[in-house]
Design a protein around this motif. Structure first.
Motif, PDB file in Angstrom:
ATOM      1  N   GLN A  28      12.101  -1.403   1.866  1.00 38.28           N
ATOM      2  CA  GLN A  28      10.651  -1.510   1.784  1.00 38.28           C
ATOM      3  C   GLN A  28       9.959  -0.273   2.346  1.00 38.28           C
ATOM      4  OE1 GLN A  28       8.466  -3.678   0.563  1.00 38.28           O
ATOM      5  NE2 GLN A  28       9.826  -5.300  -0.136  1.00 38.28           N
ATOM      6  N   GLU A  29      10.546   0.326   3.375  1.00 41.95           N
ATOM      7  CA  GLU A  29       9.893   1.437   4.062  1.00 41.95           C
ATOM      8  C   GLU A  29      10.241   2.799   3.478  1.00 41.95           C
ATOM      9  OE1 GLU A  29      11.097   0.917   8.087  1.00 41.95           O
ATOM     10  OE2 GLU A  29       9.517  -0.535   8.540  1.00 41.95           O
ATOM     11  N   GLN A  30      11.123   2.826   2.494  1.00 37.19           N
ATOM     12  CA  GLN A  30      11.469   4.116   1.912  1.00 37.19           C
ATOM     13  C   GLN A  30      10.259   4.721   1.210  1.00 37.19           C
ATOM     14  OE1 GLN A  30      14.573   3.544  -0.963  1.00 37.19           O
ATOM     15  NE2 GLN A  30      13.431   2.053  -2.156  1.00 37.19           N
ATOM     16  N   VAL A  31      10.219   6.030   1.131  1.00 38.28           N
ATOM     17  CA  VAL A  31       9.074   6.737   0.559  1.00 38.28           C
ATOM     18  C   VAL A  31       9.424   7.201  -0.850  1.00 38.28           C
ATOM     19  CG1 VAL A  31       7.468   8.656   0.820  1.00 38.28           C
ATOM     20  CG2 VAL A  31       8.387   7.507   2.857  1.00 38.28           C
ATOM     21  N   PRO A  32       8.944   6.491  -1.871  1.00 35.85           N
ATOM     22  CA  PRO A  32       9.239   6.897  -3.247  1.00 35.85           C
ATOM     23  C   PRO A  32       8.319   8.012  -3.700  1.00 35.85           C
ATOM     24  CG  PRO A  32       7.884   4.940  -3.239  1.00 35.85           C
ATOM     25  CD  PRO A  32       8.141   5.286  -1.792  1.00 35.85           C
ATOM     26  N   GLU A  33       8.532   8.457  -4.913  1.00 31.63           N
ATOM     27  CA  GLU A  33       7.647   9.470  -5.494  1.00 31.63           C
ATOM     28  C   GLU A  33       6.245   8.877  -5.690  1.00 31.63           C
ATOM     29  OE1 GLU A  33       8.255  12.660  -6.254  1.00 31.63           O
ATOM     30  OE2 GLU A  33      10.256  12.487  -5.366  1.00 31.63           O
ATOM     31  N   PRO A  34       5.210   9.697  -5.556  1.00 30.72           N
ATOM     32  CA  PRO A  34       3.847   9.195  -5.805  1.00 30.72           C
ATOM     33  C   PRO A  34       3.740   8.605  -7.204  1.00 30.72           C
ATOM     34  CG  PRO A  34       3.770  11.360  -4.779  1.00 30.72           C
ATOM     35  CD  PRO A  34       5.216  11.114  -5.134  1.00 30.72           C
ATOM     36  N   HIS A  35       2.944   7.540  -7.326  1.00 31.04           N
ATOM     37  CA  HIS A  35       2.786   6.851  -8.604  1.00 31.04           C
ATOM     38  C   HIS A  35       1.350   7.034  -9.085  1.00 31.04           C
ATOM     39  CE1 HIS A  35       2.708   3.619 -11.604  1.00 31.04           C
ATOM     40  NE2 HIS A  35       4.028   3.566 -11.505  1.00 31.04           N
ATOM     41  N   PRO A  36       1.141   7.257 -10.378  1.00 32.92           N
ATOM     42  CA  PRO A  36      -0.227   7.502 -10.867  1.00 32.92           C
ATOM     43  C   PRO A  36      -1.162   6.312 -10.663  1.00 32.92           C
ATOM     44  CG  PRO A  36       1.336   7.259 -12.698  1.00 32.92           C
ATOM     45  CD  PRO A  36       2.146   7.413 -11.461  1.00 32.92           C
ATOM     46  N   TYR A  37      -0.622   5.107 -10.509  1.00 39.00           N
ATOM     47  CA  TYR A  37      -1.467   3.927 -10.338  1.00 39.00           C
ATOM     48  C   TYR A  37      -1.567   3.462  -8.891  1.00 39.00           C
ATOM     49  CZ  TYR A  37      -1.598   3.303 -15.409  1.00 39.00           C
ATOM     50  OH  TYR A  37      -1.810   3.471 -16.749  1.00 39.00           O
ATOM     51  N   GLN A  38      -0.995   4.191  -7.946  1.00 42.47           N
ATOM     52  CA  GLN A  38      -1.043   3.745  -6.562  1.00 42.47           C
ATOM     53  C   GLN A  38      -2.479   3.772  -6.043  1.00 42.47           C
ATOM     54  OE1 GLN A  38       1.487   7.122  -5.109  1.00 42.47           O
ATOM     55  NE2 GLN A  38      -0.009   7.216  -3.441  1.00 42.47           N
ATOM     56  N   SER A  39      -2.752   2.913  -5.067  1.00 40.85           N
ATOM     57  CA  SER A  39      -4.105   2.809  -4.515  1.00 40.85           C
ATOM     58  C   SER A  39      -3.983   2.246  -3.102  1.00 40.85           C
ATOM     59  CB  SER A  39      -4.969   1.890  -5.397  1.00 40.85           C
ATOM     60  OG  SER A  39      -4.349   0.630  -5.571  1.00 40.85           O
ATOM     61  N   ASN A  40      -5.122   2.013  -2.458  1.00 43.20           N
ATOM     62  CA  ASN A  40      -5.100   1.464  -1.109  1.00 43.20           C
ATOM     63  C   ASN A  40      -6.168   0.385  -0.981  1.00 43.20           C
ATOM     64  OD1 ASN A  40      -7.586   2.924  -0.636  1.00 43.20           O
ATOM     65  ND2 ASN A  40      -6.326   4.745  -0.306  1.00 43.20           N
ATOM     66  N   TRP A  41      -6.174  -0.280   0.167  1.00 43.29           N
ATOM     67  CA  TRP A  41      -6.992  -1.490   0.284  1.00 43.29           C
ATOM     68  C   TRP A  41      -8.496  -1.265   0.126  1.00 43.29           C
ATOM     69  CZ3 TRP A  41     -10.619  -2.302   4.053  1.00 43.29           C
ATOM     70  CH2 TRP A  41     -10.555  -1.488   5.190  1.00 43.29           C
ATOM     71  N   PRO A  42      -9.107  -0.157   0.602  1.00 47.83           N
ATOM     72  CA  PRO A  42     -10.545  -0.002   0.331  1.00 47.83           C
ATOM     73  C   PRO A  42     -10.847   0.069  -1.170  1.00 47.83           C
ATOM     74  CG  PRO A  42      -9.864   1.473   2.104  1.00 47.83           C
ATOM     75  CD  PRO A  42      -8.617   0.942   1.481  1.00 47.83           C
ATOM     76  N   GLN A  43      -9.941   0.664  -1.937  1.00 50.43           N
ATOM     77  CA  GLN A  43     -10.136   0.715  -3.381  1.00 50.43           C
ATOM     78  C   GLN A  43     -10.007  -0.663  -4.011  1.00 50.43           C
ATOM     79  OE1 GLN A  43      -7.062   3.795  -3.905  1.00 50.43           O
ATOM     80  NE2 GLN A  43      -8.620   5.141  -4.755  1.00 50.43           N
ATOM     81  N   TRP A  44      -9.128  -1.498  -3.455  1.00 48.45           N
ATOM     82  CA  TRP A  44      -8.996  -2.864  -3.980  1.00 48.45           C
ATOM     83  C   TRP A  44     -10.276  -3.653  -3.741  1.00 48.45           C
ATOM     84  CZ3 TRP A  44      -3.955  -3.908  -0.749  1.00 48.45           C
ATOM     85  CH2 TRP A  44      -2.973  -2.967  -1.103  1.00 48.45           C
ATOM     86  N   TRP A  67      -1.942  -5.202   4.556  1.00 49.37           N
ATOM     87  CA  TRP A  67      -1.893  -3.924   3.840  1.00 49.37           C
ATOM     88  C   TRP A  67      -2.647  -2.817   4.564  1.00 49.37           C
ATOM     89  CZ3 TRP A  67       1.939  -4.022   0.834  1.00 49.37           C
ATOM     90  CH2 TRP A  67       2.339  -5.243   0.285  1.00 49.37           C
ATOM     91  N   VAL A  68      -3.391  -3.185   5.587  1.00 49.38           N
ATOM     92  CA  VAL A  68      -4.015  -2.174   6.428  1.00 49.38           C
ATOM     93  C   VAL A  68      -2.973  -1.537   7.345  1.00 49.38           C
ATOM     94  CG1 VAL A  68      -5.791  -1.744   8.173  1.00 49.38           C
ATOM     95  CG2 VAL A  68      -6.224  -3.396   6.329  1.00 49.38           C
ATOM     96  N   VAL A  69      -1.999  -2.336   7.772  1.00 47.15           N
ATOM     97  CA  VAL A  69      -1.005  -1.851   8.744  1.00 47.15           C
ATOM     98  C   VAL A  69       0.392  -1.719   8.151  1.00 47.15           C
ATOM     99  CG1 VAL A  69      -2.301  -2.873  10.639  1.00 47.15           C
ATOM    100  CG2 VAL A  69      -0.481  -4.204   9.557  1.00 47.15           C
ATOM    101  N   ALA A  70       0.612  -2.176   6.942  1.00 49.87           N
ATOM    102  CA  ALA A  70       1.963  -2.179   6.365  1.00 49.87           C
ATOM    103  C   ALA A  70       2.505  -0.762   6.229  1.00 49.87           C
ATOM    104  CB  ALA A  70       1.960  -2.853   4.996  1.00 49.87           C
ATOM    105  N   PRO A  71       3.811  -0.565   6.541  1.00 43.85           N
ATOM    106  CA  PRO A  71       4.403   0.760   6.433  1.00 43.85           C
ATOM    107  C   PRO A  71       4.801   1.144   5.015  1.00 43.85           C
ATOM    108  CG  PRO A  71       6.037  -0.795   7.231  1.00 43.85           C
ATOM    109  CD  PRO A  71       4.745  -1.557   7.110  1.00 43.85           C
ATOM    110  N   LYS A  72       4.481   0.301   4.036  1.00 41.97           N
ATOM    111  CA  LYS A  72       4.843   0.584   2.644  1.00 41.97           C
ATOM    112  C   LYS A  72       4.052   1.787   2.157  1.00 41.97           C
ATOM    113  CE  LYS A  72       5.695  -1.858  -1.709  1.00 41.97           C
ATOM    114  NZ  LYS A  72       7.155  -1.730  -1.648  1.00 41.97           N
ATOM    115  N   ALA A  73       4.747   2.829   1.742  1.00 39.31           N
ATOM    116  CA  ALA A  73       4.093   4.108   1.438  1.00 39.31           C
ATOM    117  C   ALA A  73       3.239   4.043   0.180  1.00 39.31           C
ATOM    118  CB  ALA A  73       5.151   5.205   1.303  1.00 39.31           C
ATOM    119  N   VAL A  74       3.724   3.350  -0.841  1.00 39.48           N
ATOM    120  CA  VAL A  74       3.013   3.288  -2.119  1.00 39.48           C
ATOM    121  C   VAL A  74       2.564   1.845  -2.349  1.00 39.48           C
ATOM    122  CG1 VAL A  74       3.190   3.604  -4.611  1.00 39.48           C
ATOM    123  CG2 VAL A  74       4.287   5.242  -3.073  1.00 39.48           C
ATOM    124  N   GLN A  75       1.263   1.656  -2.475  1.00 42.33           N
ATOM    125  CA  GLN A  75       0.705   0.326  -2.673  1.00 42.33           C
ATOM    126  C   GLN A  75      -0.080   0.290  -3.971  1.00 42.33           C
ATOM    127  OE1 GLN A  75      -1.521  -0.677   0.880  1.00 42.33           O
ATOM    128  NE2 GLN A  75       0.139  -0.053   2.234  1.00 42.33           N
TER     129      GLN A  75
END
Length: 424
Positions: free
Chosen positions: A263-279, A345-353
């Motif tokens: 879960q904590e591994q850092v994958p390549e950036p994804h074109p659809y990734q976003s973060n919680w303020p955007q949600w 999702w504010v504190v989760a260490p998941k790099a790509v959300q």
């Protein structure tokens, strides 16, 4: 003589009508596309391994969602119907459970039915009820648990069997996806906080007082603590028969360390990734599908219903205020559940959300909007709530072709729905 108290009729019939309409609309083109799309390419191979018990795949997520997809494949074949039928069934359950939970929490028919309308048309539930992903199972079991918990609070005489079901559902929710954990711990913590605040002589063994009369804190700890953990652990039983698990973990602790590492591994950036303020702002869409498939150009777009997701924000703020100032337990519960599910999702260490991580908070936001509209309607202000309901339904109807992979005219047809650059 004082007048008799008002006892609103149970809206179960209307709840079933909303659920039936949902399942009929979601069944249209359920088997389109005929090939796996978006994250189905990960979860379908992982589900098939539960039928062959070879080498496990997709170990970063708990197994129950994949086991349920595998059940659908075993019952209906390894094709589009078998892949997605369990998502449709559990999506319908999530909708019905949300309406029943609202009825038991608020005691108002209008709020219950409006919860169904807003949840059914918020796009998030509808899209995930038509694709073989894990999120729908996590949300469905969470809603079932909240239904049972709300019933236990309202009808104390049924609390024992309701909390037993809630405990099983909470374990299943966590075993579908870890997103459920912040919400899954709340019923037990809330029970303990209320009972301990009463300052009774035997707070653990006493069966008197809120939140559930006739049940001790010790018994509640079994239903809302021990049972969920036991059920969660049992869902991992098939791993005992696999030929191989990635990383060769030994025991549950080692297995979960492996899962956490994935879960904590850092994958390549994804074109659809976003973060919680955007949600929260409904700013970043995901295109689950947009290509020429099954003889036509088709698309499946994931974004929140613009009416529901934006109108829901002031309604959520009102719920928080009303829960604090007016001591409305239904409003407070919705606000707390939204905050807890989003806080992960504010504190989760998941790099790509991604925006689909807003699925569970989106359910509570839809419920907050229902409570807000109900409040205005009770005060005789019908125009505002009426416009919100009509707007949400109209937006759903407008987006329906791009939610259900309908054939499109050409490759630029997506612009009809991608109003913002960030939605493309």
């Amino acid at each position: 003589m004082s007048t008799a108290p008002v006892h609103p009729r149970d809206p179960f019939g209307w709840n079933c009508v909303v659920a039936l309409a949902f399942v009929l609309l979601a069944s249209v083109r359920l088997t389109t596309p005929g090939a796996p799309f978006f994250d189905e390419v990960h979860y379908l191979p992982a589900a098939r391994t539960f039928l062959t018990l070879g080498s496990a795949e997709n170990l970063e997520h708990p197994p129950l969602g994949k086991e349920l997809i595998a059940l659908g494949i075993s019952l209906f074949g390894d094709g589009p119907l078998g892949w997605r039928i369990m998502s449709l069934a559990f999506g319908t359950l999530a909708l019905l459970a949300a309406m029943r939970a609202m009825w038991l929490a608020s005691g108002t028919r209008t709020a219950s039915v409006l919860t169904g309308v807003f949840v059914a048309t918020n796009f998030l539930l509808f899209v995930h009820a038509r694709i073989a992903m894990l999120d729908i199972f996590m949300v469905s079991f969470t809603m079932l648990a909240l239904w049972m918990c709300a019933g236990a609070l309202r009808e104390n005489e049924t609390a024992r069997w309701r909390l037993a079901i809630a405990g099983v559902a909470l374990g299943c929710a966590m075993a579908s996806k870890w997103n459920a954990v912040p919400v899954a711990v709340l019923p037990g913590l809330a029970f303990a906080a209320v009972r301990l605040s009463a300052r009774r002589r035997r707070p653990v063994r006493s069966v008197r007082g809120a939140p559930v009369g006739g049940m001790s804190l010790a018994e509640a700890a079994i239903w809302l603590g021990a049972v969920p953990l036991a059920v969660y652990a049992l869902t991992f039983a098939p791993y005992l028969w696999f030929d191989r698990l990635p990383g060769d973990p030994v025991g549950m602790i080692s297995l979960h360390m492996e899962m956490l590492g994935l879960q904590e591994q850092v994958p390549e950036p994804h074109p659809y990734q976003s973060n919680w303020p955007q949600w929260v702002a409904n700013w970043r869409a995901i295109w689950y599908l947009y290509e020429n498939v099954d003889g036509a150009m088709r698309g499946v777009m994931l974004i929140g219903n613009p009416v529901t997701m934006l109108a829901g924000l002031p309604a959520l703020a009102w719920c928080a205020w009303s829960g604090w100032k007016e001591r409305r337990r239904d409003c407070a519960a919705v606000a707390i559940l939204y905050a807890a599910s989003l806080a992960l999702w504010v504190v989760a260490p998941k790099a790509v959300q991604f925006y689909f991580h807003y699925f569970l908070p989106g359910m509570f936001l839809s419920a907050a909007l229902a409570l807000g509209c109900d409040r205005l309607m009770r005060r005789g202000r019908l125009i505002g709530p009426g416009l919100v309901v009509l707007g949400a339904v109209a937006a759903f109807a407008y987006w329906y072709p791009i939610l259900t992979a309908a054939p499109l005219e050409n490759g630029q047809a997506f612009l009809r729905w991608a109003w913002l650059t960030s939605w493309r």
